[in-house]
Design an enzyme around this catalytic site. Sequence first.
Site, short mmCIF file in Angstrom:
data_model
loop_
_atom_site.label_atom_id
_atom_site.label_comp_id
_atom_site.label_asym_id
_atom_site.label_seq_id
_atom_site.Cartn_x
_atom_site.Cartn_y
_atom_site.Cartn_z
N GLY A 207 -6.19 -5.13 -3.12
CA GLY A 207 -5.02 -4.26 -3.21
C GLY A 207 -4.53 -4.12 -4.64
O GLY A 207 -4.15 -5.11 -5.27
N ASP A 211 3.69 -6.02 -7.74
CA ASP A 211 5.03 -5.83 -7.19
C ASP A 211 5.93 -7.04 -7.38
O ASP A 211 7.10 -7.01 -6.99
CB ASP A 211 4.94 -5.53 -5.69
CG ASP A 211 4.38 -6.69 -4.91
OD1 ASP A 211 3.63 -7.50 -5.50
OD2 ASP A 211 4.68 -6.81 -3.71
N LYS A 245 -0.06 -18.51 -3.34
CA LYS A 245 -1.48 -18.21 -3.50
C LYS A 245 -1.70 -16.71 -3.66
O LYS A 245 -2.57 -16.12 -3.03
CB LYS A 245 -2.26 -18.73 -2.30
CG LYS A 245 -2.22 -20.24 -2.13
CD LYS A 245 -3.10 -20.70 -0.99
CE LYS A 245 -2.60 -20.19 0.34
NZ LYS A 245 -3.42 -20.68 1.48
#
Length: 344
Positions: A207, A211, A245
């Site tokens: 991905g 963010d 993680k």
Amino acid sequence: MSSEMSPDFIETSGAERKQDLSEDYQEARQKPRVNEGIEPVSKRRMKKLMKQKQWEEQRELRKQKRKEKRKRKKLERQCQLESNSDGNDRKRARRQIVHSTLRLIIDCSFDDLMVLKDIKKLHKQIQRCYAENRRALHPVQFYLTSHGGQLKKNMDDNDKGWVNWKDIHIKPEHYSELIKKEDLVYLTSDSPNVLQELDESKAYVIGGLVDHNHHKGFTYKQASHYGIDHAQLPLGNFVKMNSRKVLAVNHVFEIILEYLQTRDWQEAFFTILPQRKGAVPTDKACNSSSQDQQAARAEGGSDSDGEHYRKGPDSPHPEEAQDEENHQVCSESASPMPPGSLCT
């Protein structure tokens, strides 16, 4: 003959004399005077002049040496090509690279969830992925999907050379339109599935989202929405970290490249993970935690013993102290105590 001269003759003679003097003065100004205006030459200046003169004299000799050097290098290259049927060393080293059939995709469909600052960070991470894949011994089939919006504009403005990138597939389409669903595996730290091995017939999706944990679990929801397989790297099996993680895009990319080369997850993790993550092997973390617990127990025991010794022999036993305290409370109480109470 009269000794007197006419005034006209005197004036003419004076004008001629003035003209002659002015001409002599001009000539004197133009001619350099002896021992005037000549500065003494220092030894350093003399050495420089000698070197410059020697440099000029050896110009042709240097030119001839350059020609001979070029000829010698040309002969060496020809001999090397004749002795090596496979070509030069660079080509042989390049042939040692074995391209992997594994497809690695960076999903750039989160453009509307990031501000320009995060878009620029993602762009730098993509640049790092591209550079590492070009240098890798087992480069993957690199895909950049859903390429457009702010990311494309930022790349056009700050990195116009991306249009000439090699060994990469940059597509505006979504990855689900390019690759079969059964071949896709979305890599997300929120997945309950732990990846043990890499299947080089699969296409693994990373991905492309920077963010700062504002959209936790978003990639996992995306994978579930499209109905594709998902998994997380076996980070918890080999590494203990101080933070979550969640890794950067380029870290995940580089870990996979390293694993394809070494086939060792632990080595791949500790080769790529930055020191700021505070990563330690899980076995060492378990040993250190057990040692800390034992040290804490020993410290607690020594503190209680020390407290007992500090009280001294005159200090009452804890039970005697409790009895004395209860007796004092009962004696101060004005109300009579019921039978069976602690007061005696």
